[in-house]
Design an enzyme around this catalytic site. Structure first.
Site, PDB file in Angstrom:
ATOM      1  N   TRP A  90      -9.465   5.758   1.266  1.00  0.00           N
ATOM      2  CA  TRP A  90      -9.142   6.632   2.402  1.00  0.00           C
ATOM      3  C   TRP A  90      -9.298   5.894   3.745  1.00  0.00           C
ATOM      4  CZ3 TRP A  90     -10.890  12.400   1.672  1.00  0.00           C
ATOM      5  CH2 TRP A  90     -10.478  12.858   0.415  1.00  0.00           C
ATOM      6  N   THR A  95       0.800  -1.227   0.000  1.00  0.00           N
ATOM      7  CA  THR A  95       0.000   0.000   0.000  1.00  0.00           C
ATOM      8  C   THR A  95       0.834   1.279   0.000  1.00  0.00           C
ATOM      9  OG1 THR A  95      -0.167  -0.083   2.417  1.00  0.00           O
ATOM     10  CG2 THR A  95      -1.934  -1.129   1.153  1.00  0.00           C
ATOM     11  N   TYR A 141       0.780   1.610  -8.115  1.00  0.00           N
ATOM     12  CA  TYR A 141      -0.084   1.005  -7.095  1.00  0.00           C
ATOM     13  C   TYR A 141      -1.440   0.640  -7.683  1.00  0.00           C
ATOM     14  CZ  TYR A 141      -3.270   0.722  -3.119  1.00  0.00           C
ATOM     15  OH  TYR A 141      -4.245   0.320  -2.234  1.00  0.00           O
ATOM     16  N   THR A 176      -9.182  -1.031  -4.256  1.00  0.00           N
ATOM     17  CA  THR A 176      -8.989   0.392  -4.011  1.00  0.00           C
ATOM     18  C   THR A 176      -9.598   1.286  -5.085  1.00  0.00           C
ATOM     19  OG1 THR A 176      -7.242   2.093  -3.813  1.00  0.00           O
ATOM     20  CG2 THR A 176      -6.767   0.221  -5.202  1.00  0.00           C
TER      21      THR A 176
END
Length: 301
Positions: free
Chosen positions: A157, A69, A132, A108
């Site tokens: 978030w 991450t 990413y 994500t």
């Protein structure tokens, strides 16, 4: 959220991460059979190790919280990012397929370009702008290729009481400075790690309670509500931290643009995700992140 009084054997990867840590907390107060692995116990980039562990444990559901991450660092470490986020996801999907397990995989908002105004729906075109996001999208695609019985949960978030996150950073800076600048032109919805864990558990219980053909497999979005900017999020953090005595006073938070805070990896201007599908299919509603934030801050007292 919907919970059923069934016993499910659940294997969690990445148990030392933000979301994985909250699964360990859930396991302490759950009747389900939990097996939680950190990276030392299960490196998902090791295909043989993944196959051996899934064959030995025979879980009903695997929840993959393991991920690379470090968004900015991924730009200089693409091989490592892909090893975990893409090939690691593929390894889990193959092992689950071989042993009849379902897979819940956390993804994500970075799979999108973030250049629209409206919240993203699951069917919207993807277009990651950095390593990413590319590695996470490759992981989604690998899971869909190797395993039918999968739920991909895109979120954004993420914050929690454990690990590094925006809330922890703001509390540290707020204690050190009287004034700071926070980006105000990136919008999204803070999402608590505890809320993600509860969402995944609810889905795991539904999977175990229903026939495979009845489960609407695929991609879902889950974030907190309401939407805000990083600047708005920071101001709320400081307001609540002062109210409960965690900080003596709030620093002045200046609104700045993304151009004033350059990073190696481009951040999405719009990280908002439409969460109506997960409600329509599973009756799961987004958390109010402001309530969850207060819980996290109280744990820091």
């Amino acid at each position: 959220m919907l919970y059923r009084a069934v016993i499910v054997k659940i294997l969690v990867t990445g148990s030392n991460g933000q979301v994985g840590h909250d699964f360990k907390c859930l396991a302490e107060n759950s009747r389900h059979d939990w097996i939680c692995f950190d990276r030392k116990g299960l490196d998902i980039s090791d295909e043989q190790q993944v196959a051996d562990v899934i064959a030995r444990e025979r879980p009903h559901v695997v929840i993959n919280c393991a991920a690379y991450t470090a968004v900015d660092k991924a730009e200089s470490e693409p091989d490592r990012a892909f090893a975990i986020n893409a090939y690691g996801a593929a390894n889990l999907a193959k092992a689950c397929q071989a042993h009849g397990a379902a897979l819940i995989h956390i993804s994500t908002d970075y799979v999108f370009a973030g250049d629209t105004l409206a919240p993203y729906e699951e069917s919207d075109p993807t277009g990651p702008t950095g390593i990413y996001g590319e590695s996470k999208l490759a992981g989604e695609q690998a899971i869909a290729e190797y395993l039918e019985r999968h739920i991909i949960l895109r979120t954004a978030w993420v914050f929690g009481a454990h690990g590094n996150n925006f809330v922890k950073t703001m509390l540290r800076l707020g204690a050190e400075r009287d004034e700071l600048g926070v980006v105000a032109d990136q919008w999204g919805a803070p999402t608590s790690a505890a809320g993600i864990a509860a969402c995944c558990l609810a889905i795991a219980e539904i999977i175990d309670a229903k026939d495979c053909a009845e489960i609407p497999w695929g991609i879902y979005h889950f974030t907190g509500l309401p939407s805000t900017s990083w600047h708005g999020f920071a101001e709320k953090i400081f307001k609540d931290a002062v109210a409960i005595g965690l900080l003596d006073k709030a620093p002045k938070v200046n609104a700045i643009s993304s151009d004033q805070f350059p990073t190696p990896a481009k951040r999405p201007s719009n990280s908002q995700l439409d969460c109506s599908k997960i409600f329509n299919c599973f009756q799961i509603t987004p958390d109010n992140w402001e309530d969850r934030l207060l819980d996290v801050l109280k744990l820091s007292l």
